[in-house]
Design an enzyme around this catalytic site. Sequence first.
Site, PDB file in Angstrom:
ATOM      1  N   GLU A  29      -9.247 -15.009 -36.967  1.00 13.16           N
ATOM      2  CA  GLU A  29      -9.318 -14.008 -35.886  1.00 13.16           C
ATOM      3  C   GLU A  29      -9.417 -12.607 -36.479  1.00 13.16           C
ATOM      4  OE1 GLU A  29      -5.596 -14.616 -33.876  1.00 13.16           O
ATOM      5  OE2 GLU A  29      -6.182 -16.535 -33.023  1.00 13.16           O
ATOM      6  N   PRO A  30     -10.476 -12.305 -37.214  1.00 19.06           N
ATOM      7  CA  PRO A  30     -10.549 -10.986 -37.851  1.00 19.06           C
ATOM      8  C   PRO A  30     -10.964  -9.908 -36.859  1.00 19.06           C
ATOM      9  CG  PRO A  30     -12.545 -12.203 -38.306  1.00 19.06           C
ATOM     10  CD  PRO A  30     -11.671 -13.124 -37.496  1.00 19.06           C
ATOM     11  N   GLY A  31     -10.391  -8.739 -37.003  1.00 16.88           N
ATOM     12  CA  GLY A  31     -10.790  -7.595 -36.187  1.00 16.88           C
ATOM     13  C   GLY A  31     -11.216  -6.470 -37.112  1.00 16.88           C
ATOM     14  N   ARG A  32     -10.198  -5.898 -37.761  1.00 18.73           N
ATOM     15  CA  ARG A  32     -10.409  -4.740 -38.639  1.00 18.73           C
ATOM     16  C   ARG A  32     -11.494  -4.984 -39.701  1.00 18.73           C
ATOM     17  NH1 ARG A  32      -5.950  -1.279 -39.512  1.00 18.73           N
ATOM     18  NH2 ARG A  32      -4.657  -3.051 -38.931  1.00 18.73           N
ATOM     19  N   TYR A  83       1.372   5.221 -36.812  1.00 19.92           N
ATOM     20  CA  TYR A  83       1.782   4.455 -38.004  1.00 19.92           C
ATOM     21  C   TYR A  83       1.825   5.291 -39.277  1.00 19.92           C
ATOM     22  CZ  TYR A  83      -0.326   0.874 -34.947  1.00 19.92           C
ATOM     23  OH  TYR A  83      -0.703   0.095 -33.895  1.00 19.92           O
ATOM     24  N   CYS A 126      -0.175  19.141 -27.814  1.00 22.61           N
ATOM     25  CA  CYS A 126       1.147  19.758 -27.977  1.00 22.61           C
ATOM     26  C   CYS A 126       2.180  18.739 -28.451  1.00 22.61           C
ATOM     27  CB  CYS A 126       1.587  20.367 -26.655  1.00 22.61           C
ATOM     28  SG  CYS A 126       0.349  21.471 -26.048  1.00 22.61           S
ATOM     29  N   GLU A 127       1.997  18.251 -29.658  1.00 22.12           N
ATOM     30  CA  GLU A 127       2.925  17.298 -30.280  1.00 22.12           C
ATOM     31  C   GLU A 127       2.857  17.542 -31.775  1.00 22.12           C
ATOM     32  OE1 GLU A 127       4.613  14.345 -29.259  1.00 22.12           O
ATOM     33  OE2 GLU A 127       3.806  13.998 -27.252  1.00 22.12           O
ATOM     34  N   TYR A 156      -9.175  -0.412 -33.857  1.00 21.72           N
ATOM     35  CA  TYR A 156      -7.958   0.231 -33.331  1.00 21.72           C
ATOM     36  C   TYR A 156      -8.129   1.756 -33.233  1.00 21.72           C
ATOM     37  CZ  TYR A 156      -6.501  -4.411 -34.673  1.00 21.72           C
ATOM     38  OH  TYR A 156      -6.448  -5.764 -34.817  1.00 21.72           O
TER      39      TYR A 156
HETATM   40  N1  LLP Z   1      -4.837 -12.268 -34.261  1.00 16.41           N
HETATM   41  C1  LLP Z   1      -3.668 -11.855 -33.746  1.00 16.41           C
HETATM   42  C2  LLP Z   1      -2.788 -12.855 -33.111  1.00 16.41           C
HETATM   43  C3  LLP Z   1      -3.298 -10.510 -33.811  1.00 16.41           C
HETATM   44  O1  LLP Z   1      -2.122 -10.132 -33.311  1.00 16.41           O
HETATM   45  C4  LLP Z   1      -4.157  -9.575 -34.441  1.00 16.41           C
HETATM   46  C5  LLP Z   1      -3.799  -8.161 -34.526  1.00 16.41           C
HETATM   47  C6  LLP Z   1      -5.380 -10.045 -34.957  1.00 16.41           C
HETATM   48  C7  LLP Z   1      -5.677 -11.399 -34.858  1.00 16.41           C
HETATM   49  C8  LLP Z   1      -6.371  -9.140 -35.629  1.00 16.41           C
HETATM   50  O2  LLP Z   1      -5.883  -8.589 -36.784  1.00 16.41           O
HETATM   51  P1  LLP Z   1      -6.846  -7.766 -37.795  1.00 16.41           P
HETATM   52  O3  LLP Z   1      -7.816  -8.725 -38.430  1.00 16.41           O
HETATM   53  O4  LLP Z   1      -7.569  -6.729 -36.998  1.00 16.41           O
HETATM   54  O5  LLP Z   1      -5.905  -7.171 -38.759  1.00 16.41           O
HETATM   55  N2  LLP Z   1      -3.038  -1.267 -33.998  1.00 16.41           N
HETATM   56  C9  LLP Z   1      -2.734  -1.647 -35.357  1.00 16.41           C
HETATM   57  C10 LLP Z   1      -3.065  -3.092 -35.635  1.00 16.41           C
HETATM   58  C11 LLP Z   1      -2.381  -4.046 -34.695  1.00 16.41           C
HETATM   59  C12 LLP Z   1      -2.827  -5.457 -34.911  1.00 16.41           C
HETATM   60  C13 LLP Z   1      -2.338  -6.331 -33.850  1.00 16.41           C
HETATM   61  N3  LLP Z   1      -2.745  -7.699 -33.999  1.00 16.41           N
HETATM   62  C14 LLP Z   1      -3.474  -0.722 -36.305  1.00 16.41           C
HETATM   63  O6  LLP Z   1      -4.134   0.206 -35.853  1.00 16.41           O
HETATM   64  O7  LLP Z   1      -3.349  -0.877 -37.530  1.00 16.41           O
END
Ligand code: LLP
Length: 404
Positions: A268-271, A311, A338-339, A367
């Site tokens: 489940e890649p996002g980043r 973060y 204003c923070e 994100y």
């Molecule tokens: N699967 C699950 C169950 C997750 O909770 C997440 C991310 C992913 C996959 C995707 O993870 P990735 O491959 O993108 O690392 N807002 C934070 C990151 C929060 C991630 C939450 N879960 C940031 O900006 O660093």
Amino acid sequence: MKYKNKQFFIENLSAEKIAKKFGTPAYVYSYEKIRNNILNFKKNFNTINPLICFSVKSNSNLKILNLINKFNLGADVVSKGELTIALKAKIKPDKIVFSGVGKTLDELKFAINKKILLINTESENEIVEIEKIARKNNRKVNIGIRFNPDTDAKTLKNISTGKKENKFGLTKNKFLEILDKYKHSKFINIICLSVHIGSQITNHVPYKNMLLIINKLIEKSKYNFEYIDLGGGMGIQYEKNSNKLNYIKYKNLIKSFLKKNNSKIIFEPGRSIVGDAGYLISKIIYIKSTNSKNFVILDSAMNDLLRPALYGAKHRILPAKLNKKKILKKHEFVGPICETTDKFLKVPKYQKLNQGDTVIICDVGAYGMVLSSNYNMRPKPAEILVNKDLAKVIKKRQKLSSII
Ligand code: LLP
């Protein structure tokens, strides 16, 4: 690499030109980078043939999801909204997994009705609700059970998810108890063991530990999971010379894991797919000079990009036009909100900047826009997709009237 004639380029267009045409602040994505990230990810893991479900929470722009679909990825969703937009992007339901600790009844019914691949459950209460819905519809619903391996992901505390003090997943005993209780259910089909230990992981060792622990759990359960969902979390390089995850090492660990377990891997890649493909183009409103530093006040703020404030995350900030004049004074890039936490980056020196100059905040494809808000009544930025010489608005800048 990104500069041509001292001008910062995103594909074939200069950041200045994009800023002029579309205004600032604007999120700009490179089509080529997203494509390359996907192809690279697929290539690195091809020998284990995983199902790759893009984590929609990292970027849920419809046009980006269309791209994700074009390259045949599935989706990892965490809400009815994300599931709806993934389906709208034509991602096939049988390539969609639904995660999250608090899915509402409405969300569960919706997901079951759409016949997605599986729902990753995180508590027995949730399984009870799914069973009720399935019984009512006289159907057998595919689920995964999320395991909390109590593994330190060695990442930012606020984005760690696999420690026992985190709300995610189930402990070993609870996991085994639930598996035993529901494995012969007429309405539930447990097809997956899922896990996700955190995000922005740059070292393979936490994954190694996680795989060892899962392996033991599977041995103990004597259950054959059709799928093992390893979640996402693959880290990228936000700063020059920082670590990034070695895919080959991770793949080899999975390969040996699969020698003992006959399952299909889900990622489940996002980043790692969109992170470095996004830029936040901003303009300098003022430069306020004090004895100790120059505050560079941008037209983007924490409402546009929350990661630094939330973060303490660092994103490189590059000038749209290079010059040779170095100013040996601290520079702090801040927003107009204003923070005190509305700041992006502090550097010991920077090139000479002027009011009205364009700068580029890097690696904001994941994100970034999804965490934006209307704090201080600031409309959200536009989103632009660049493909070679072509730049297209993929989400219009929010109008002030629409938030009043
Ligand atoms: N699967 C699950 C169950 C997750 O909770 C997440 C991310 C992913 C996959 C995707 O993870 P990735 O491959 O993108 O690392 N807002 C934070 C990151 C929060 C991630 C939450 N879960 C940031 O900006 O660093």
